[in-house]
Write a protein that holds these residues in place. Sequence first.
Motif, PDB file in Angstrom:
ATOM      1  N   SER A   1      -5.232  -3.001   8.974  1.00 39.17           N
ATOM      2  CA  SER A   1      -4.758  -1.934  10.054  1.00 39.17           C
ATOM      3  C   SER A   1      -5.597  -0.998   9.697  1.00 39.17           C
ATOM      4  O   SER A   1      -5.721   0.048  10.748  1.00 39.17           O
ATOM      5  N   ILE A   2      -5.948  -0.247   8.424  1.00 44.63           N
ATOM      6  CA  ILE A   2      -6.640   0.819   7.654  1.00 44.63           C
ATOM      7  C   ILE A   2      -7.751   1.403   8.723  1.00 44.63           C
ATOM      8  O   ILE A   2      -8.524   2.379   9.396  1.00 44.63           O
TER       9      ILE A   2
ATOM     10  N   ILE B   1      -2.411   0.620  -4.240  1.00 40.85           N
ATOM     11  CA  ILE B   1      -3.587   0.243  -3.901  1.00 40.85           C
ATOM     12  C   ILE B   1      -3.404  -0.410  -2.343  1.00 40.85           C
ATOM     13  O   ILE B   1      -2.245  -0.237  -1.543  1.00 40.85           O
ATOM     14  N   ILE B   2      -4.722  -0.893  -1.973  1.00 42.26           N
ATOM     15  CA  ILE B   2      -4.821  -0.957  -1.052  1.00 42.26           C
ATOM     16  C   ILE B   2      -5.085  -2.294  -0.425  1.00 42.26           C
ATOM     17  O   ILE B   2      -5.398  -3.545  -1.086  1.00 42.26           O
ATOM     18  N   SER B   3      -4.016  -3.250   0.656  1.00 46.31           N
ATOM     19  CA  SER B   3      -3.828  -4.609   0.159  1.00 46.31           C
ATOM     20  C   SER B   3      -3.500  -5.336   1.484  1.00 46.31           C
ATOM     21  O   SER B   3      -4.451  -5.237   2.347  1.00 46.31           O
ATOM     22  N   GLN B   4      -2.638  -5.759   2.479  1.00 46.78           N
ATOM     23  CA  GLN B   4      -2.532  -6.223   3.508  1.00 46.78           C
ATOM     24  C   GLN B   4      -2.638  -5.568   4.574  1.00 46.78           C
ATOM     25  O   GLN B   4      -2.887  -5.260   5.731  1.00 46.78           O
ATOM     26  N   ASN B   5      -2.586  -3.829   4.499  1.00 45.74           N
ATOM     27  CA  ASN B   5      -3.016  -2.973   5.067  1.00 45.74           C
ATOM     28  C   ASN B   5      -4.430  -3.038   5.782  1.00 45.74           C
ATOM     29  O   ASN B   5      -4.373  -1.767   6.439  1.00 45.74           O
TER      30      ASN B   5
ATOM     31  N   VAL C   1      -0.243   5.064   6.398  1.00 46.08           N
ATOM     32  CA  VAL C   1      -1.170   3.342   7.769  1.00 46.08           C
ATOM     33  C   VAL C   1      -0.332   3.790   9.201  1.00 46.08           C
ATOM     34  O   VAL C   1       0.904   3.911   9.524  1.00 46.08           O
ATOM     35  N   ILE C   2      -1.338   3.877  10.175  1.00 50.91           N
ATOM     36  CA  ILE C   2      -0.812   3.787  11.879  1.00 50.91           C
ATOM     37  C   ILE C   2      -1.622   2.163  12.292  1.00 50.91           C
ATOM     38  O   ILE C   2      -2.641   2.271  12.089  1.00 50.91           O
ATOM     39  N   SER C   3      -0.309   1.478  12.003  1.00 54.63           N
ATOM     40  CA  SER C   3      -0.907   0.261  12.056  1.00 54.63           C
ATOM     41  C   SER C   3      -0.201  -0.969  13.205  1.00 54.63           C
ATOM     42  O   SER C   3      -0.362  -0.092  14.109  1.00 54.63           O
TER      43      SER C   3
ATOM     44  N   SER D   1       0.890  -1.589   0.170  1.00 55.59           N
ATOM     45  CA  SER D   1      -0.300   0.206   0.158  1.00 55.59           C
ATOM     46  C   SER D   1       0.669   1.203  -0.335  1.00 55.59           C
ATOM     47  O   SER D   1       1.687   1.366   0.995  1.00 55.59           O
TER      48      SER D   1
END
Lengths: 197, 123
Positions: free
Chosen positions: B21-22, B14-18, A6-8, A2
């Motif tokens: 979390s998002i 692309i929004i993938s494996q995250n 992202v705050i993850s 991505s």
Amino acid sequence: MSSLPVISANTDAIMRHQAKFITSAADIVIFGTSETRQILLALKTTGASVGIGVGYIGELQIGIGDDSEDNFTGDLVNLPVLVNTVSVLIDDVVKGTDDGAGNITGATISAGTVDYSIGAVDVTFTAPPAQDEVITVTYTGFDVSSYRNIVGAAPLDLSGFLKNAPFSFYKENGGLIVSPEAGEETAIAYIEMRERE
Amino acid sequence: MANLTGAYAGPVPIISQNTASILKYRANFATGTASISLPLIKPGTRYIITSVYTEGNEVTIGFGESAGTITDERFTFTQTAGPLDLSLFFGNAPFSQYKNTDFLIINGEVAKEITVAYVEFKG
């Protein structure tokens, strides 16, 4: 992968290693203990250039009094030297300081200069220092190997650059120095870690 | 790849494996004129500021007991003219400082709109 912010999984780390912030229109000098390292994470300045590096508070002996010699010279080694950090001392007593424009002035100094770029110091006293009195210069300057002067367009934002490559140079007893153009406001974010953490 | 006629890389992120979390750490957005005050009313509630954008020329962040009034300043930056974008800056170093007080306050230039993105965090 991505490309969105992202705050993850890093959220806990963000809270644990909280960023510190400093804003100044002058040089920013951060000295921790001998075992701490400062990591520069983000930087934005209203100027068009900024110097970044690890620096030291340096001391150089430029002579010993003999009741006759009144002129002393030397070469500072941590370059460039930060303006307004140079002092000339006799037996650990300050006799003169630099004015930020390359001149060293004081009540007992008839002429004095410092070249911030190459480190040359030249001081003439109104009267020769006495026998065995020690003449020294103290200053703050960059470790030459870590110093980088980055030039761009104002306002200069190095946050994107530092996102990929946080500045994390370490020198024992050294500190992080950020040197913007004179009078230009600069904000930095950094974290401080113990070297053996 | 460079020689493949018609090869095309889409510009859309692309929004993938995250993705999970998002959604879990969903960003909140707040917009205000000259000032935004986030109430620290829930016990243990903290905010992580990840982006700041204003049409004005200054941003100050700190804590206070009254909305809009900072009594404990933690960050400030001013440039000659707006707009001022501190998104990259706080993207690298999210503002995550905390104080047991009433408000986390983001102030900008008078009469200028300011927008922040933040994540609510419970340690």
